[in-house]
Design a protein around this motif. Structure first.
Motif, PDB file in Angstrom:
ATOM      1  N   PRO A 275       0.840  -1.207   0.000  1.00 25.18           N
ATOM      2  CA  PRO A 275       0.000   0.000   0.000  1.00 25.18           C
ATOM      3  C   PRO A 275       0.870   1.250   0.000  1.00 25.18           C
ATOM      4  N   ILE A 276       0.477   2.264  -0.760  1.00 27.15           N
ATOM      5  CA  ILE A 276       1.210   3.529  -0.850  1.00 27.15           C
ATOM      6  C   ILE A 276       0.291   4.644  -0.357  1.00 27.15           C
ATOM      7  N   GLY A 277       0.835   5.535   0.439  1.00 29.52           N
ATOM      8  CA  GLY A 277       0.033   6.621   0.997  1.00 29.52           C
ATOM      9  C   GLY A 277      -0.512   6.229   2.360  1.00 29.52           C
ATOM     10  N   LYS A 278      -1.340   7.078   2.908  1.00 27.01           N
ATOM     11  CA  LYS A 278      -1.915   6.826   4.219  1.00 27.01           C
ATOM     12  C   LYS A 278      -3.020   5.771   4.128  1.00 27.01           C
ATOM     13  N   GLU A 279      -3.089   4.912   5.163  1.00 30.68           N
ATOM     14  CA  GLU A 279      -4.152   3.906   5.214  1.00 30.68           C
ATOM     15  C   GLU A 279      -5.426   4.567   5.755  1.00 30.68           C
ATOM     16  N   GLN A 280      -6.113   5.282   4.888  1.00 24.30           N
ATOM     17  CA  GLN A 280      -7.297   6.012   5.315  1.00 24.30           C
ATOM     18  C   GLN A 280      -8.535   5.449   4.632  1.00 24.30           C
ATOM     19  N   ARG A 281      -9.670   5.697   5.237  1.00 28.42           N
ATOM     20  CA  ARG A 281     -10.934   5.214   4.696  1.00 28.42           C
ATOM     21  C   ARG A 281     -11.364   6.092   3.528  1.00 28.42           C
ATOM     22  N   VAL A 282     -12.000   5.468   2.544  1.00 28.84           N
ATOM     23  CA  VAL A 282     -12.604   6.191   1.432  1.00 28.84           C
ATOM     24  C   VAL A 282     -14.081   5.807   1.396  1.00 28.84           C
ATOM     25  N   SER A 283     -14.808   6.385   0.468  1.00 27.09           N
ATOM     26  CA  SER A 283     -16.241   6.102   0.394  1.00 27.09           C
ATOM     27  C   SER A 283     -16.492   4.617   0.219  1.00 27.09           C
ATOM     28  N   GLN A 284     -17.623   4.163   0.743  1.00 27.40           N
ATOM     29  CA  GLN A 284     -17.929   2.728   0.751  1.00 27.40           C
ATOM     30  C   GLN A 284     -17.958   2.131  -0.652  1.00 27.40           C
ATOM     31  N   GLU A 285     -18.547   2.872  -1.615  1.00 28.86           N
ATOM     32  CA  GLU A 285     -18.647   2.313  -2.962  1.00 28.86           C
ATOM     33  C   GLU A 285     -17.263   2.127  -3.589  1.00 28.86           C
ATOM     34  N   TYR A 286     -16.304   2.991  -3.231  1.00 27.49           N
ATOM     35  CA  TYR A 286     -14.950   2.844  -3.767  1.00 27.49           C
ATOM     36  C   TYR A 286     -14.215   1.701  -3.076  1.00 27.49           C
ATOM     37  N   GLU A 287     -14.440   1.535  -1.770  1.00 27.06           N
ATOM     38  CA  GLU A 287     -13.812   0.410  -1.067  1.00 27.06           C
ATOM     39  C   GLU A 287     -14.304  -0.917  -1.630  1.00 27.06           C
ATOM     40  N   ILE A 288     -15.607  -1.020  -1.844  1.00 28.45           N
ATOM     41  CA  ILE A 288     -16.170  -2.256  -2.408  1.00 28.45           C
ATOM     42  C   ILE A 288     -15.634  -2.488  -3.814  1.00 28.45           C
ATOM     43  N   ALA A 289     -15.628  -1.426  -4.626  1.00 30.95           N
ATOM     44  CA  ALA A 289     -15.187  -1.556  -6.018  1.00 30.95           C
ATOM     45  C   ALA A 289     -13.736  -2.015  -6.098  1.00 30.95           C
ATOM     46  N   PHE A 290     -12.851  -1.388  -5.332  1.00 32.53           N
ATOM     47  CA  PHE A 290     -11.435  -1.752  -5.430  1.00 32.53           C
ATOM     48  C   PHE A 290     -11.146  -3.102  -4.799  1.00 32.53           C
ATOM     49  N   PHE A 291     -11.908  -3.495  -3.784  1.00 34.52           N
ATOM     50  CA  PHE A 291     -11.740  -4.851  -3.251  1.00 34.52           C
ATOM     51  C   PHE A 291     -12.128  -5.883  -4.304  1.00 34.52           C
ATOM     52  N   ARG A 292     -13.250  -5.637  -5.008  1.00 36.54           N
ATOM     53  CA  ARG A 292     -13.691  -6.576  -6.047  1.00 36.54           C
ATOM     54  C   ARG A 292     -12.706  -6.605  -7.217  1.00 36.54           C
ATOM     55  N   LEU A 293     -12.177  -5.447  -7.577  1.00 33.73           N
ATOM     56  CA  LEU A 293     -11.202  -5.400  -8.669  1.00 33.73           C
ATOM     57  C   LEU A 293      -9.948  -6.187  -8.301  1.00 33.73           C
ATOM     58  N   MET A 294      -9.465  -5.994  -7.072  1.00 34.38           N
ATOM     59  CA  MET A 294      -8.296  -6.739  -6.613  1.00 34.38           C
ATOM     60  C   MET A 294      -8.592  -8.233  -6.572  1.00 34.38           C
ATOM     61  N   GLN A 295      -9.772  -8.577  -6.087  1.00 32.40           N
ATOM     62  CA  GLN A 295     -10.179  -9.981  -5.969  1.00 32.40           C
ATOM     63  C   GLN A 295     -10.229 -10.658  -7.339  1.00 32.40           C
ATOM     64  N   GLU A 296     -10.850  -9.996  -8.306  1.00 36.50           N
ATOM     65  CA  GLU A 296     -10.971 -10.564  -9.645  1.00 36.50           C
ATOM     66  C   GLU A 296      -9.604 -10.665 -10.310  1.00 36.50           C
ATOM     67  N   GLY A 297      -8.764  -9.646 -10.134  1.00 29.60           N
ATOM     68  CA  GLY A 297      -7.423  -9.676 -10.718  1.00 29.60           C
ATOM     69  C   GLY A 297      -6.594 -10.827 -10.171  1.00 29.60           C
ATOM     70  N   LEU A 298      -6.670 -11.069  -8.857  1.00 28.56           N
ATOM     71  CA  LEU A 298      -5.931 -12.182  -8.263  1.00 28.56           C
ATOM     72  C   LEU A 298      -6.462 -13.527  -8.749  1.00 28.56           C
ATOM     73  N   GLN A 299      -7.782 -13.647  -8.837  1.00 26.38           N
ATOM     74  CA  GLN A 299      -8.366 -14.903  -9.304  1.00 26.38           C
ATOM     75  C   GLN A 299      -7.926 -15.207 -10.739  1.00 26.38           C
ATOM     76  N   ASN A 300      -7.861 -14.182 -11.583  1.00 26.64           N
ATOM     77  CA  ASN A 300      -7.398 -14.385 -12.958  1.00 26.64           C
ATOM     78  C   ASN A 300      -5.951 -14.886 -12.970  1.00 26.64           C
ATOM     79  N   ALA A 301      -5.111 -14.281 -12.125  1.00 23.80           N
ATOM     80  CA  ALA A 301      -3.700 -14.684 -12.083  1.00 23.80           C
ATOM     81  C   ALA A 301      -3.535 -16.110 -11.575  1.00 23.80           C
ATOM     82  N   ILE A 302      -4.367 -16.495 -10.598  1.00 18.71           N
ATOM     83  CA  ILE A 302      -4.250 -17.828 -10.005  1.00 18.71           C
ATOM     84  C   ILE A 302      -4.839 -18.900 -10.917  1.00 18.71           C
ATOM     85  N   LYS A 303      -6.024 -18.624 -11.473  1.00 20.53           N
ATOM     86  CA  LYS A 303      -6.733 -19.652 -12.235  1.00 20.53           C
ATOM     87  C   LYS A 303      -6.258 -19.769 -13.679  1.00 20.53           C
TER      88      LYS A 303
END
Length: 379
Positions: A275-303
């Motif tokens: 992680p780069i920058g401060k570990e601060q909270r952002v809006s809920q829709e952005y937290e959900i979106a980036f978690f899903r993006l990270m999740q899908e990206g990792l699944q693609n790399a693994i599968k």
């Protein structure tokens, strides 16, 4: 009519500028990553070289003591030549010459290692400067992108508002249906299959208990217990995929750390998160979106990528949130359209809904890098 043409021309110019600047920033990201990787390798080589230099110095000092003693011995033999036999004299001369030769070689090797150490240190300083310059350029380009994106949104705000409202409702319905189908497939292929197998194995346990040995029965019970544990993990994973509770309680960065630790251990794959920058909270829709993006990206790399190492970098800036997912897998040709690539399509659509950009850099045999930038104002 003329006004519409002017608006389209302006949009085209701004979009082209954004595209050029964005590609420049992506390239800087790649340069920074390559410099960091080379820095790590050189640091390892430098540490090894320093250890060799120290060893050569110690060995040389010890050998120099021996040479000094041998010279004294040689001086004594030379002074009292008639007291020693020919073989003793020859042995002293040969030993002294051999040690002096070895000492000279050690000192020469020590000089070569010192030069190598100094060169490595100079290269590391240069790489540090390269990384610092690239990070500085990336920050400046982020500011430029923010201004360009803001200008583009101001120009198109009135036109895009109606279209976005209409498409947003359709995408919600499509996303709901896709999620239902995905959950149905996962339950059918995962826990449902496992529970059916557990039922069959429980019948086998019963038969083994009645007609087999105690060891066979215990072995079957252990097998059933293992299947139950695996089934429970799958159920928990599906629940976690639906909505990780840590996302609401802790925020984006801690949730990603926890998820990566779990999936790395389960799939036996090395995943590095930075992680780069401060570990601060952002809006809920952005937290959900980036978690899903990270999740899908990792699944693609693994599968699909057969990767052994995946690097994830998240940067929460003042005006932009960026996500980089890089793997060392088999890669692919982005120019060739692949069938059923729903994961990447879903990621692209999710990024577009946030007015962001997603770029995929991949070559066959060279791994894949996914770079996502989404405008976001923390103030």
């Amino acid at each position: 009519m003329t006004q519409k043409l002017e608006e389209k021309a302006l949009d085209f110019v701004v979009e082209e500028m954004i595209d050029v600047v964005q590609k420049s920033k992506d390239e800087i990201f790649h340069i920074s990553e390559e410099a960091r990787s080379e820095h790590e390798q050189l640091q390892i080589e430098l540490n090894e070289t320093k250890e060799k230099v120290t060893k050569h110095i110690n060995d040389g000092d010890a050998l120099e003591q021996k040479v000094r003693f041998s010279r004294q011995r040689l001086s004594e033999v030379s002074k009292y030549f008639d007291r020693y036999s020919e073989s003793e004299i020859r042995e002293v001369y040969e030993n002294t010459h051999a040690m002096q030769t070895r000492l000279a070689m050690l000192r020469q090797e020590e000089k070569i290692l010192r030069d190598k150490r100094d060169e490595l240190e100079r290269r590391l300083v240069t790489l540090d400067q390269t990384v610092a310059r690239s990070e500085g350029l990336a920050s400046k380009i982020s500011v430029i992108l923010t201004y360009l994106n803001d200008d583009l949104r101001q120009v198109n705000e009135m036109i895009e508002e109606a279209r976005e409202k209409q498409e947003f409702g359709l995408k919600i319905i499509e996303a709901q249906e896709d999620e239902r189908r995905r959950i149905s497939r996962e339950i059918h292929d995962g826990p449902a299959q496992m529970l059916a197998n557990i039922l069959l194995r429980s019948e086998l346990v019963d038969k083994t208990f009645r007609h087999g040995t105690t060891d066979e029965t215990i072995g079957e019970i252990k097998s059933v217990r293992k299947m139950i544990r695996s089934s429970l993990y799958e159920v928990r994973r599906i629940i976690y995929d639906l909505r990780p509770m840590a996302l609401d309680d802790l925020g984006l960065v801690p949730t990603i750390k926890k998820y990566i630790a779990t999936i790395s251990d389960y799939n036996d794959i090395q995943i590095e998160f930075k992680p780069i920058g401060k570990e601060q909270r952002v809006s809920q829709e952005y937290e959900i979106a980036f978690f899903r993006l990270m999740q899908e990206g990792l699944q693609n790399a693994i599968k699909h990528a057969d990767a052994s190492l995946v690097k994830v970098k998240l940067e929460i800036g003042t005006n932009t949130i960026s996500l980089v997912i890089k793997d060392n897998g088999k890669g692919f040709d982005p120019a060739i359209k692949r069938e059923k690539s729903f994961g990447l399509i879903g990621m692209r659509e999710r990024v577009e809904m946030l007015n962001g950009t997603l770029s995929i850099n991949s070559m066959i045999g060279e791994g894949t890098t996914i770079v996502i930038h989404v405008p976001y104002n923390l103030s």
